[in-house]
Design a protein around this motif. Structure first.
Motif, PDB file in Angstrom:
ATOM      1  N   THR A   1      -6.826  -6.282   3.012  1.00 31.63           N
ATOM      2  CA  THR A   1      -5.392  -6.563   3.113  1.00 31.63           C
ATOM      3  C   THR A   1      -5.165  -7.930   3.732  1.00 31.63           C
ATOM      4  OG1 THR A   1      -4.864  -4.215   3.352  1.00 31.63           O
ATOM      5  CG2 THR A   1      -3.207  -5.780   4.126  1.00 31.63           C
ATOM      6  N   THR A   2      -4.262  -8.686   3.125  1.00 31.86           N
ATOM      7  CA  THR A   2      -3.767  -9.912   3.735  1.00 31.86           C
ATOM      8  C   THR A   2      -2.403  -9.582   4.321  1.00 31.86           C
ATOM      9  OG1 THR A   2      -4.947 -11.301   2.171  1.00 31.86           O
ATOM     10  CG2 THR A   2      -3.090 -12.312   3.345  1.00 31.86           C
ATOM     11  N   THR A   3      -2.254  -9.855   5.592  1.00 31.59           N
ATOM     12  CA  THR A   3      -1.009  -9.537   6.290  1.00 31.59           C
ATOM     13  C   THR A   3      -0.392 -10.807   6.842  1.00 31.59           C
ATOM     14  OG1 THR A   3      -0.043  -8.259   8.106  1.00 31.59           O
ATOM     15  CG2 THR A   3      -2.297  -8.949   8.398  1.00 31.59           C
ATOM     16  N   SER A   4       0.898 -10.953   6.595  1.00 27.60           N
ATOM     17  CA  SER A   4       1.660 -12.082   7.131  1.00 27.60           C
ATOM     18  C   SER A   4       2.793 -11.521   7.993  1.00 27.60           C
ATOM     19  CB  SER A   4       2.241 -12.928   6.005  1.00 27.60           C
ATOM     20  OG  SER A   4       1.209 -13.536   5.273  1.00 27.60           O
TER      21      SER A   4
ATOM     22  N   THR B   1      -2.446  -5.566  -0.455  1.00 28.07           N
ATOM     23  CA  THR B   1      -3.710  -4.843  -0.365  1.00 28.07           C
ATOM     24  C   THR B   1      -4.391  -4.736  -1.723  1.00 28.07           C
ATOM     25  OG1 THR B   1      -2.910  -3.557   1.511  1.00 28.07           O
ATOM     26  CG2 THR B   1      -4.730  -2.609   0.259  1.00 28.07           C
ATOM     27  N   VAL B   2      -5.718  -4.869  -1.695  1.00 32.79           N
ATOM     28  CA  VAL B   2      -6.558  -4.635  -2.857  1.00 32.79           C
ATOM     29  C   VAL B   2      -7.492  -3.489  -2.492  1.00 32.79           C
ATOM     30  CG1 VAL B   2      -8.377  -5.609  -4.315  1.00 32.79           C
ATOM     31  CG2 VAL B   2      -6.477  -7.049  -3.548  1.00 32.79           C
ATOM     32  N   VAL B   3      -7.551  -2.485  -3.354  1.00 30.24           N
ATOM     33  CA  VAL B   3      -8.517  -1.397  -3.170  1.00 30.24           C
ATOM     34  C   VAL B   3      -9.858  -1.896  -3.680  1.00 30.24           C
ATOM     35  CG1 VAL B   3      -9.145   0.962  -3.806  1.00 30.24           C
ATOM     36  CG2 VAL B   3      -6.741   0.388  -3.350  1.00 30.24           C
TER      37      VAL B   3
ATOM     38  N   ARG C   1      -6.462 -11.578   7.517  1.00 29.37           N
ATOM     39  CA  ARG C   1      -7.004 -10.682   6.493  1.00 29.37           C
ATOM     40  C   ARG C   1      -7.915  -9.678   7.191  1.00 29.37           C
ATOM     41  NH1 ARG C   1     -10.083 -13.808   2.473  1.00 29.37           N
ATOM     42  NH2 ARG C   1     -11.831 -13.371   3.848  1.00 29.37           N
ATOM     43  N   PHE C   2      -7.752  -8.406   6.816  1.00 33.20           N
ATOM     44  CA  PHE C   2      -8.626  -7.381   7.376  1.00 33.20           C
ATOM     45  C   PHE C   2      -9.163  -6.490   6.269  1.00 33.20           C
ATOM     46  CE2 PHE C   2      -4.406  -5.354   7.610  1.00 33.20           C
ATOM     47  CZ  PHE C   2      -4.645  -4.089   7.084  1.00 33.20           C
TER      48      PHE C   2
ATOM     49  N   PHE D   1       0.831  -1.205   0.000  1.00 30.54           N
ATOM     50  CA  PHE D   1       0.000   0.000   0.000  1.00 30.54           C
ATOM     51  C   PHE D   1       0.868   1.258   0.000  1.00 30.54           C
ATOM     52  CE2 PHE D   1      -3.540   2.698   1.781  1.00 30.54           C
ATOM     53  CZ  PHE D   1      -4.421   2.495   0.726  1.00 30.54           C
ATOM     54  N   ASP D   2       2.148   1.111   0.346  1.00 31.04           N
ATOM     55  CA  ASP D   2       3.110   2.207   0.242  1.00 31.04           C
ATOM     56  C   ASP D   2       3.329   2.487  -1.245  1.00 31.04           C
ATOM     57  OD1 ASP D   2       5.311   3.952   0.263  1.00 31.04           O
ATOM     58  OD2 ASP D   2       6.734   2.355   0.765  1.00 31.04           O
ATOM     59  N   PRO D   3       2.996   3.683  -1.733  1.00 34.08           N
ATOM     60  CA  PRO D   3       3.146   3.972  -3.160  1.00 34.08           C
ATOM     61  C   PRO D   3       4.574   3.780  -3.681  1.00 34.08           C
ATOM     62  CG  PRO D   3       1.876   5.701  -2.083  1.00 34.08           C
ATOM     63  CD  PRO D   3       2.418   4.807  -0.993  1.00 34.08           C
TER      64      PRO D   3
END
Length: 151
Positions: free
Chosen positions: A115-118, A137-139, A99-100, A50-52
Motif C-alpha cells: 500500500t502507498t499511503t498519502s 493497495t495492490v494485492v 509505502r508499506f 482496499f475498502d470494497p
C-alpha cells in the motif's frame, strides 16, 4: 525535533497502529488512532481503495466504522514500512507519503498487500492531526511476503 521528523514519526506509528495479533481485544478505531486523526474538523476526507465499497469518509468515526468490523474479525495483520516516510512540512500543513507491506490473516484467507499511503496533516492546538488520507493497495501474489514477518 523538526516538524518533518515529527510527521515522519507519526506516520510510521500510524502504520503500526493497524497491526493485529491473535487474541487482541476487538479493534477500537478511536482508541487506537485518537492521537492521529482530527475528530473535530469538518475538513476531513479519508479514503482507502482496499475498502470494497470505495467509500470516502468525512469523519474519523465514519472511517473507523468502515474498518472496525474487518479488523475485529482478523486473526492477525502484520505491517512493515517498505519506503519512506517522505515529508513536506510548513507552518500549518504537512504531507507525508509512505509505502508499506502487510500480511492480513482472516479465518478464510491470508492476503499479502503493498500500500502507498498519502496523509495530509494540519497543525491543531493538540498537535499534528490527519485531515486527508488516500491509500492505494495492490494485492500481491500468495506467499509473496513469506518470511517477512517471522512466519
Amino acid at each position: 525535533m523538526s516538524d518533518g521528523n515529527v510527521i515522519a514519526d507519526l506516520h510510521e506509528r500510524w502504520v503500526f497502529g493497524w497491526d493485529r495479533r491473535e487474541g487482541d481485544a476487538p479493534f477500537d478505531f478511536r482508541r487506537t488512532f485518537g492521537e492521529f486523526y482530527d475528530f473535530g474538523s469538518p475538513e476531513v476526507r479519508l479514503y482507502d481503495d482496499f475498502d470494497p465499497e470505495h467509500r470516502v469518509a468525512a469523519t474519523p468515526d465514519a472511517y473507523g466504522a468502515i474498518w472496525e468490523p474487518a479488523f475485529s474479525n482478523m486473526i492477525s495483520a502484520h505491517h512493515a514500512v517498505d519506503d519512506g516516510p517522505h515529508v513536506i512540512a510548513n507552518d500549518d500543513l504537512a504531507a507525508s507519503t509512505l509505502r508499506f507491506v502487510a500480511r492480513i490473516v482472516t479465518p478464510d484467507a491470508t492476503t499479502d498487500i503493498r500500500t502507498t499511503t498519502s496523509l495530509v496533516w494540519h497543525r491543531t492546538p493538540e498537535g499534528w492531526r490527519i485531515a486527508r488520507e488516500h491509500n492505494s493497495t495492490v494485492v500481491l501474489p500468495a506467499g509473496d511476503l513469506d518470511g517477512r514477518f517471522g512466519d
